[in-house]
Design an enzyme around this catalytic site. Structure first.
Site, PDB file in Angstrom:
ATOM      1  N   ASN A  92       0.806  -5.327  -5.247  1.00  0.00           N
ATOM      2  CA  ASN A  92       2.031  -5.295  -4.827  1.00  0.00           C
ATOM      3  C   ASN A  92       2.994  -4.817  -5.921  1.00  0.00           C
ATOM      4  OD1 ASN A  92       4.150  -5.572  -2.561  1.00  0.00           O
ATOM      5  ND2 ASN A  92       5.093  -7.076  -3.842  1.00  0.00           N
ATOM      6  N   ASP A 108      10.503  -6.090  -4.407  1.00  0.00           N
ATOM      7  CA  ASP A 108       9.421  -5.380  -4.217  1.00  0.00           C
ATOM      8  C   ASP A 108       9.817  -4.100  -4.204  1.00  0.00           C
ATOM      9  OD1 ASP A 108       6.940  -5.435  -2.673  1.00  0.00           O
ATOM     10  OD2 ASP A 108       8.282  -4.059  -1.173  1.00  0.00           O
ATOM     11  N   GLU A 110       7.973  -1.606  -2.800  1.00  0.00           N
ATOM     12  CA  GLU A 110       7.475  -0.946  -1.547  1.00  0.00           C
ATOM     13  C   GLU A 110       6.156  -0.138  -1.883  1.00  0.00           C
ATOM     14  OE1 GLU A 110       8.740   1.337   2.502  1.00  0.00           O
ATOM     15  OE2 GLU A 110      10.322   0.473   1.148  1.00  0.00           O
ATOM     16  N   ASP A 112       2.326   0.467  -2.919  1.00  0.00           N
ATOM     17  CA  ASP A 112       1.164  -0.603  -3.099  1.00  0.00           C
ATOM     18  C   ASP A 112      -0.089   0.002  -2.982  1.00  0.00           C
ATOM     19  OD1 ASP A 112       3.200  -2.922  -2.614  1.00  0.00           O
ATOM     20  OD2 ASP A 112       3.191  -2.026  -0.571  1.00  0.00           O
ATOM     21  N   LYS A 124      -0.666   2.876  -0.623  1.00  0.00           N
ATOM     22  CA  LYS A 124      -0.100   2.245   0.747  1.00  0.00           C
ATOM     23  C   LYS A 124       1.662   2.693   0.570  1.00  0.00           C
ATOM     24  CE  LYS A 124       0.652  -1.428   3.815  1.00  0.00           C
ATOM     25  NZ  LYS A 124       2.219  -1.434   3.581  1.00  0.00           N
ATOM     26  N   ASP A 125       2.089   3.300   1.695  1.00  0.00           N
ATOM     27  CA  ASP A 125       3.742   3.705   1.688  1.00  0.00           C
ATOM     28  C   ASP A 125       4.176   4.618   0.831  1.00  0.00           C
ATOM     29  OD1 ASP A 125       3.991   1.655   3.595  1.00  0.00           O
ATOM     30  OD2 ASP A 125       4.061   0.128   2.348  1.00  0.00           O
TER      31      ASP A 125
END
Length: 193
Positions: A92, A108, A110, A112, A124-125
């Site tokens: 993360n 965060d 975002e 990952d 991811k993302d």
């Protein structure tokens, strides 16, 4: 019990109750148990609705979060299924942790990385970063720095794994542990340690 808080430009946004597993100078390991309290604040101070909006508690198998001081990411471990089988590693990307009287703060980022086996990693993302700049979540400079850190981290873990001990995948919570609750004043603003 501690509070892991995600901040938005210094303002508390998301609080997650966690149990401390290990707290040493070079590693903070926490457990977010199934049923651990989650709180998401709404209002004009935040640019978008948080994806956990409406959640009151962690509903899946508990997760372990491993954080080292100075790292711009934490390592999350996930389990799945009725027999609690290890599902994978999740990196993360986030601001380095900052200690507080209740636990720690981060923000965060975002973006990952995910791996089921700890060898092959997937972003991811990544497709959301441009949208988040348009929404005002990140500046173009912040997004570029996050993407650069993601690329660096991907190269590092793809080239031989991470710093963490793979035996964390076999970790089990104590049977007597109850789902933790957030402190009543978890959203209070105070200077990070």
């Amino acid at each position: 019990m501690i509070a892991r808080r995600d901040l938005w430009r210094g303002i508390p946004w998301v609080g997650t109750a966690a149990i401390v597993i290990q707290d040493e100078p070079e590693l903070l390991a926490v457990y977010v148990a199934e049923g651990a309290e989650i709180a998401v604040l709404d209002g004009d101070s935040y640019p978008i609705a948080h994806p956990w909006r409406g959640k009151r508690a962690w509903a899946e198998h508990g997760i372990v979060i491993l954080s080292r001081p100075g790292d711009a990411y934490s390592v999350w471990l996930f389990w799945e299924g009725p027999r609690r089988q290890f599902a994978g590693w999740y990196l993360n990307l986030e601001e380095p942790l900052r200690r507080t009287p209740h636990g720690y703060d981060t923000r965060d980022h975002e973006l990952d990385l995910w791996s089921e086996d700890g060898r092959e990693w997937h972003f991811k993302d990544a497709e959301k970063m441009e949208q988040r700049v348009a929404e005002g979540v990140y500046t173009a400079e912040e997004a570029a720095a996050i993407e650069a850190e993601g690329a660096r981290l991907h190269s590092e873990v793809s080239g031989g794994g991470g710093w963490w001990d793979d035996s964390w995948a076999d970790w089990k919570p104590r049977a007597e542990w109850q789902p933790p609750q957030l402190p009543a004043d978890w959203a209070r603003r105070f200077e990070s340690k």
